[in-house]
Design a protein around this motif. Sequence first.
Motif, PDB file in Angstrom:
ATOM      1  N   PRO A 237       6.538 -16.639  -6.791  1.00  0.00           N
ATOM      2  CA  PRO A 237       5.757 -15.416  -7.038  1.00  0.00           C
ATOM      3  C   PRO A 237       6.341 -14.232  -6.277  1.00  0.00           C
ATOM      4  O   PRO A 237       6.964 -14.382  -5.231  1.00  0.00           O
ATOM      5  N   TYR A 238       6.141 -13.029  -6.815  1.00  0.00           N
ATOM      6  CA  TYR A 238       6.520 -11.817  -6.093  1.00  0.00           C
ATOM      7  C   TYR A 238       5.419 -10.769  -6.224  1.00  0.00           C
ATOM      8  O   TYR A 238       4.607 -10.810  -7.168  1.00  0.00           O
ATOM      9  N   VAL A 239       5.380  -9.855  -5.270  1.00  0.00           N
ATOM     10  CA  VAL A 239       4.359  -8.800  -5.237  1.00  0.00           C
ATOM     11  C   VAL A 239       5.038  -7.476  -4.864  1.00  0.00           C
ATOM     12  O   VAL A 239       6.217  -7.440  -4.526  1.00  0.00           O
ATOM     13  N   THR A 240       4.286  -6.400  -4.914  1.00  0.00           N
ATOM     14  CA  THR A 240       4.803  -5.098  -4.501  1.00  0.00           C
ATOM     15  C   THR A 240       5.114  -5.128  -3.012  1.00  0.00           C
ATOM     16  O   THR A 240       4.249  -5.454  -2.200  1.00  0.00           O
ATOM     17  N   PRO A 241       6.332  -4.805  -2.607  1.00  0.00           N
ATOM     18  CA  PRO A 241       6.686  -4.860  -1.182  1.00  0.00           C
ATOM     19  C   PRO A 241       6.065  -3.700  -0.410  1.00  0.00           C
ATOM     20  O   PRO A 241       5.637  -2.700  -0.986  1.00  0.00           O
ATOM     21  N   GLU A 242       6.041  -3.837   0.885  1.00  0.00           N
ATOM     22  CA  GLU A 242       5.539  -2.755   1.740  1.00  0.00           C
ATOM     23  C   GLU A 242       6.540  -1.597   1.751  1.00  0.00           C
ATOM     24  O   GLU A 242       7.748  -1.809   1.862  1.00  0.00           O
ATOM     25  N   TYR A 243       6.016  -0.384   1.617  1.00  0.00           N
ATOM     26  CA  TYR A 243       6.893   0.792   1.637  1.00  0.00           C
ATOM     27  C   TYR A 243       6.119   2.005   2.138  1.00  0.00           C
ATOM     28  O   TYR A 243       4.888   2.001   2.210  1.00  0.00           O
ATOM     29  N   GLN A 244       6.875   3.026   2.502  1.00  0.00           N
ATOM     30  CA  GLN A 244       6.299   4.270   3.010  1.00  0.00           C
ATOM     31  C   GLN A 244       6.816   5.442   2.173  1.00  0.00           C
ATOM     32  O   GLN A 244       7.927   5.389   1.642  1.00  0.00           O
ATOM     33  N   GLU A 245       6.004   6.484   2.072  1.00  0.00           N
ATOM     34  CA  GLU A 245       6.432   7.721   1.418  1.00  0.00           C
ATOM     35  C   GLU A 245       6.322   8.864   2.408  1.00  0.00           C
ATOM     36  O   GLU A 245       5.316   9.005   3.103  1.00  0.00           O
ATOM     37  N   ASP A 246       7.362   9.675   2.459  1.00  0.00           N
ATOM     38  CA  ASP A 246       7.381  10.794   3.400  1.00  0.00           C
ATOM     39  C   ASP A 246       8.108  11.971   2.766  1.00  0.00           C
ATOM     40  O   ASP A 246       9.309  11.898   2.499  1.00  0.00           O
TER      41      ASP A 246
END
Length: 297
Positions: A237-246
């Motif tokens: 299984p895979y999911v949306t990875p952790e990320y940041q927006e700046d």
Amino acid sequence: MQVHFIGLGEVNLYNLAAALHKKGETVTGSDDVFDESLKTMMEQQGLLSDGKGWSSNKIHAQLDAVVVGSKVKKDNPELIKAEELGLSIFSFPEFLYQQTQYKTRVVVSGSQNRAMVASMILHVLEYNDVEVDYALETPNGVQLTEENDFIVIEGGDNPSSMIDTTPQFQLYQPNIALLSDVEFTDNGNYSTIESYTEQYGVFVDSIVKGGSITYNDEDAEVKKLVESSENPIRKFPYVTPEYQEDNGEVFLDTPDGEMPLEISGATSLRNMAGAKWICQQMGVDEVEFYEAMATYQ
């Protein structure tokens, strides 16, 4: 090998014909309607020598195979002649499987996101100098070689042809598969969401025993189909990875810190997570994958 394509104006058939021609096979084809851009490319490559239209005279006993497009009708004169001569007749996915049955078939499926996932996989492989064959639903989208071990196939869910309504992706028998999403739209091929979803269940069960499926754990229908399958395959299984927006920039959280990306949005990042699993199964490690994806647009 001599191969004739009935329905050469369809992009899948043109791609396959061009790839065989490049390998040195004898290729002919016909259609009654051609996209002008495809027609120009066909003429340049010598695949279209006598204009448009059907003619039973193009079908002869020396042909090793006849490949039929998805829109070719049962009363097509070339198809009728091929049947009368007892020639080997294939749909596009059947013939592609025949050409790749000794390769490791990586089939990327899904209603909406398969093209993006496939393009990410191929970008990463090219960046890392990993040579593979491929079959995509875009112009010039097929490469077939004798030497490459892997082929990446974009597995669509449309019927294979009018004489074989099996969905295309059910005929590839993948060794490695990915399922990104299942989203029903009423396009005339399937009457209900139940009949549409059922086809994806058959796809999961068509993966060769001991193979694998990488699947979107955030799509409820995908999760249900994969986890309920009794096919003895590995499931990743895979999911949306952790990320940041700046300030409009996107940074992916990785074990080595934040990595800037050219893509944005949860869907694209989730597709990237699926592509990573596939690339790792094809010999590209996590560091190599992320380095390549930093350049993906």
